[in-house]
Scaffold this active site. Sequence first.
Site, mmCIF file in Angstrom:
data_model
loop_
_atom_site.group_PDB
_atom_site.id
_atom_site.type_symbol
_atom_site.label_atom_id
_atom_site.label_comp_id
_atom_site.label_asym_id
_atom_site.label_seq_id
_atom_site.Cartn_x
_atom_site.Cartn_y
_atom_site.Cartn_z
ATOM 1 N N ARG A 176 0.826 -1.224 0.000
ATOM 2 C CA ARG A 176 0.000 0.000 0.000
ATOM 3 C C ARG A 176 0.858 1.272 0.000
ATOM 4 O O ARG A 176 0.528 2.263 0.632
ATOM 5 C CB ARG A 176 -0.967 -0.003 1.188
ATOM 6 C CG ARG A 176 -1.933 -1.167 1.212
ATOM 7 C CD ARG A 176 -2.832 -1.197 -0.016
ATOM 8 N NE ARG A 176 -3.678 -2.392 -0.028
ATOM 9 C CZ ARG A 176 -3.382 -3.517 -0.679
ATOM 10 N NH1 ARG A 176 -2.261 -3.601 -1.386
ATOM 11 N NH2 ARG A 176 -4.185 -4.546 -0.647
ATOM 12 N N SER A 226 -12.011 -0.220 2.324
ATOM 13 C CA SER A 226 -11.316 -0.793 3.473
ATOM 14 C C SER A 226 -10.546 0.313 4.194
ATOM 15 O O SER A 226 -9.683 0.967 3.608
ATOM 16 C CB SER A 226 -10.359 -1.889 2.997
ATOM 17 O OG SER A 226 -9.693 -2.485 4.083
ATOM 18 N N GLU A 296 -5.549 2.971 5.880
ATOM 19 C CA GLU A 296 -5.369 2.788 4.444
ATOM 20 C C GLU A 296 -5.994 3.966 3.706
ATOM 21 O O GLU A 296 -5.534 4.359 2.645
ATOM 22 C CB GLU A 296 -6.018 1.475 3.996
ATOM 23 C CG GLU A 296 -5.780 1.131 2.546
ATOM 24 C CD GLU A 296 -6.160 -0.295 2.209
ATOM 25 O OE1 GLU A 296 -6.898 -0.480 1.226
ATOM 26 O OE2 GLU A 296 -5.726 -1.225 2.922
#
Length: 304
Positions: A176, A226, A296
């Site tokens: 990520r 998410s 995130e």
Amino acid sequence: MTKQQWFQDLVMQLDSKNVKIDEALNLHTMTKMGGVADLFVTPETEDQAAYVVQYAYNNDIPLLLLGNGSNMVVRDGGVRGIVLRLEYLNKITINGNRVIAESGADIIDVSRAVASESLTGLEFACGIPGSIGGAMAMNAGAYGGEVKDVTVRTTVLTPAGEKLILSNEELEFSYRMSLIMKKGYYVLSTEFELAPGNPEEIHAKIADLTFQRESKQPLEYPSAGSVFKRPPGYFAGKLIQDSGLQGKGFGGAEVSTKHAGFIVNKKNATATDYISTIEMVKQTVKENFDVELELEVKIVGENE
């Protein structure tokens, strides 16, 4: 300089329909939340995009790139400066097993386009609700695949508006994360290399992954996707679920009862509601399991 002056300057290079003052960002985010942007700019060419970036840099104006608003929470006070959205840079070009996708193309659309040409390698992205630009910046992934696995090179603008072409290695992909995110680059386009595949197998895999996503994720409510990264050795959703937080939240925001890794805008939530729910989840999981959840999603903008 005032935002009216910015508007006048940019309209000389872009069409007036592509430059808006005080645009409500809840119209452009998946959460359906967020205050107004001083200036909301949607260039239609790479040269126009470069001009906007250079203009902001040269005049010391804050510049925020908004993809399709899927992985971002915009605070209720909105965003000062310029919000840049590359929605018109959305061309997808397929040549053999190479694919060039512009920043504003949705990665879901790219996944479907290559599947229709019997190319395999992007099936994992069939349910990722983000643009190519956002996907590259955060090395988006799902179901065991990540964009780094199929990326050849990416064309970006630096914060000063200089165009660079970066190879896969130069992009420094990790979980990520990428050099794009570290340096604050703006993605213009990406070239992927895929492989010829069996069309029946490709479409069957996409159908299976789509079913898994639709059956497990709370797609019936607005959300930022998410919320948390996967902590080493754990799953964020499992930690949140085991903390008994599903269905809990502030105002119109709550931890999804369908998937604990999602926080949904259940009923006219404000960004303050959403962020308060995020903080509550982080604190509770820390108290229960001594695990620090890392975001995130990106939180931007001003408080009211």
